[in-house]
Design an enzyme around this catalytic site. Structure first.
Site, PDB file in Angstrom:
ATOM      1  N   SER A 182       0.812  -1.223   0.000  1.00  0.00           N
ATOM      2  CA  SER A 182       0.000   0.000   0.000  1.00  0.00           C
ATOM      3  C   SER A 182       0.841   1.267   0.000  1.00  0.00           C
ATOM      4  O   SER A 182       0.365   2.330  -0.408  1.00  0.00           O
ATOM      5  CB  SER A 182      -0.957   0.008   1.199  1.00  0.00           C
ATOM      6  OG  SER A 182      -0.232  -0.043   2.416  1.00  0.00           O
ATOM      7  N   SER A 183       2.091   1.181   0.445  1.00  0.00           N
ATOM      8  CA  SER A 183       2.931   2.380   0.509  1.00  0.00           C
ATOM      9  C   SER A 183       4.402   1.992   0.375  1.00  0.00           C
ATOM     10  O   SER A 183       4.761   0.820   0.344  1.00  0.00           O
ATOM     11  CB  SER A 183       2.718   3.115   1.842  1.00  0.00           C
ATOM     12  OG  SER A 183       3.187   2.334   2.931  1.00  0.00           O
TER      13      SER A 183
ATOM     14  N   TYR B 266      12.229  -4.557  16.236  1.00  0.00           N
ATOM     15  CA  TYR B 266      12.438  -4.508  14.783  1.00  0.00           C
ATOM     16  C   TYR B 266      13.748  -5.191  14.415  1.00  0.00           C
ATOM     17  O   TYR B 266      13.803  -6.039  13.515  1.00  0.00           O
ATOM     18  CB  TYR B 266      12.448  -3.047  14.325  1.00  0.00           C
ATOM     19  CG  TYR B 266      12.545  -2.851  12.825  1.00  0.00           C
ATOM     20  CD1 TYR B 266      11.393  -2.796  12.047  1.00  0.00           C
ATOM     21  CD2 TYR B 266      13.778  -2.706  12.197  1.00  0.00           C
ATOM     22  CE1 TYR B 266      11.469  -2.613  10.678  1.00  0.00           C
ATOM     23  CE2 TYR B 266      13.865  -2.520  10.834  1.00  0.00           C
ATOM     24  CZ  TYR B 266      12.707  -2.470  10.069  1.00  0.00           C
ATOM     25  OH  TYR B 266      12.795  -2.288   8.710  1.00  0.00           O
TER      26      TYR B 266
END
Length: 352
Positions: free
Chosen positions: A17-18, A157
Site C-alpha cells: 500500500s505504501s 524490529y
C-alpha cells in the site's frame, strides 16, 4: 537456475500500500507482470490498483494482515485463481516501535515479531506449494540492514530482521538439498525514504527518523526487479548499508562506538509526536493516510553507486579480480624487496 522474464511473471507483493512495496508493484506492472497486491489498508490498495490500471497494467488486490496465516494463504490462492499460477513472491510488510527496550510492552514486542518475522515465514509457507508446482520461481523477502547490525531504540524490529536472515538461510539450504529451483533472496535496504517513520509507534516524544543517509524507494524496487529475474542470495541496497556491513564484520566494537555517537540523536526529529498518535502497529492508519511511495526526507536522500555494480556481475567480479591481482602484486613486490634486503645484508656480512 533460470527465472522467467518479468513480463511473463505473476507476482504477489505483500505490504504494497505504501513505500517500497507500492513502488515495486507499479514497476512490475509497467514491465508487463500480472500483480497481486496486498496490505491491510483498503484505501491504499484501491488507489494502487487504480494507478496500475491507468497505464494499462494488470493487477488485483487482497486485503490481509500477515500475522494471520489464513489471510496470507488467501493472497497466494487468489493469485492462482485469477492468473493460473504464481511465479514470484515479494514480502515487505513491516511495523515497528521506536522506544527504549524497557518502555516496550510484551504485546508491542510480540506484534512486531508477528508482523515482521512470522509474517515473512507465513508468506513463504503460502507461496512455496505454488512455486513448487510451477517447478521454479522466486521468494524475495525484504528485510533490513538491521538484520546484520541492530540499532538502539529498535529492539523488536532489529530482532525480527535478524530472524529473517536465519529463517531464509535455513530454507535456502533445504530447497538446494531437495534440488528445487526456487531462488531465495534476502534484500537488505539501508535507510529508505518511505512513510514508515510516519506510520510506526514512537515513545521518544518526537516523530522518529532513520539514521541518515537516506535512499529513495525506487533503489530498492530496482533491486527487487533485478533479483526477480537473476537468482541472488543477498542484496544490500545502499552504499551506507554495505559500509555498515563491512565495518561490523571487521569490528563490532567499532560499530558500537559509531552508533553510540550518532545512533540515538539521529533517530529524533524536531517534530513533537506523542505515543498516542495514530500508528499502524495493530491496525492500519485510517483513511489511507501515508499510502504513498516517499516519506518526508527527500532532502536527505542520496544516490548509491554500488547497487549498479551489484546488478552488473562482470563489472563487480572484474573489480574484485583487479583488487586481488593488485594485492598479490603488492605482496610479491614487498616480499621480493624484503628478500633482496635480507640477501644484501647477508652478503655484507660475508664480505666483511
Amino acid at each position: 537456475m533460470q527465472l522467467k522474464p518479468i513480463n511473463q511473471q505473476v507476482v504477489a507483493i505483500v505490504g504494497a500500500s505504501s513505500g517500497i512495496g507500492r513502488e515495486t508493484a507499479i514497476r512490475f506492472a509497467k514491465k508487463g507482470a500480472k500483480v497481486v497486491v496486498s496490505a491491510r489498508s483498503q484505501p491504499g490498495l484501491e488507489s494502487l490498483i487504480s494507478e496500475i490500471k491507468s497505464f494499462g497494467g494488470d493487477g488485483i488486490s487482497v486485503i490481509a494482515d500477515v500475522a494471520d496465516f489464513g489471510q496470507v494463504k488467501a493472497i497466494a490462492d487468489r493469485a492462482v485463481e485469477q492468473y493460473g499460477r504464481l511465479d514470484t513472491w515479494v514480502h515487505l510488510s513491516a511495523t515497528g516501535v521506536i522506544a527504549p527496550f524497557d518502555e516496550i510492552t510484551p504485546e508491542e514486542f510480540k506484534r512486531v515479531i508477528d508482523v515482521n518475522l512470522t509474517g515473512q515465514a507465513y508468506g513463504a509457507m503460502a507461496a512455496l506449494p505454488h512455486l513448487k508446482r510451477e517447478g521454479r520461481g522466486a521468494l524475495i523477502h525484504v528485510s533490513s540492514m538491521e538484520g546484520r547490525r541492530s540499532l538502539p531504540l529498535q529492539s523488536p524490529y532489529s530482532a525480527s530482521k535478524h530472524g529473517i536472515e536465519g529463517f531464509l538461510d535455513s530454507l535456502r539450504l533445504e530447497l538446494i538439498h531437495e534440488g528445487i529451483p526456487i531462488s531465495v533472496t534476502n534484500v537488505l535496504p539501508a535507510t529508505i525514504n518511505t512513510p514508515y517513520y510516519n506510520k510506526i509507534r514512537t515513545k521518544i516524544g518526537v516523530k522518529p527518523t532513520g539514521v541518515p543517509p537516506y535512499y529513495q524507494p525506487g533503489l530498492v524496487a530496482d533491486a527487487i526487479l533485478y533479483v526477480a529475474e537473476n537468482p541472488t542470495r543477498d542484496f544490500i541496497v545502499g552504499d551506507a548499508g554495505k559500509i555498515l556491513d563491512f565495518l561490523h564484520r571487521i569490528s563490532p566494537q567499532l560499530t558500537d562506538t559509531i552508533l553510540l555517537l550518532i545512533g540515538f540523536q539521529a533517530q529524533h526529529t524536531n517534530e513533537i509526536k506523542s505515543e498516542d498518535a495514530p500508528d499502524n502497529v495493530f491496525e492500519p492508519i485510517p483513511n489511507g493516510n501515508y499510502d504513498k511511495v516517499r516519506g518526508d526526507f527527500d532532502r536527505l536522500a542520496i544516490p548509491s553507486v554500488t547497487d549498479w555494480i551489484d546488478k552488473n556481475p562482470p563489472v563487480k567480479y572484474g573489480a574484485i579480480a583487479l583488487g586481488l591481482a593488485a594485492l598479490a602484486i603488492g605482496t610479491t613486490v614487498l616480499g621480493g624487496a624484503a628478500l633482496l634486503s635480507a640477501m644484501a645484508a647477508e652478503t655484507s656480512k660475508i664480505t666483511k
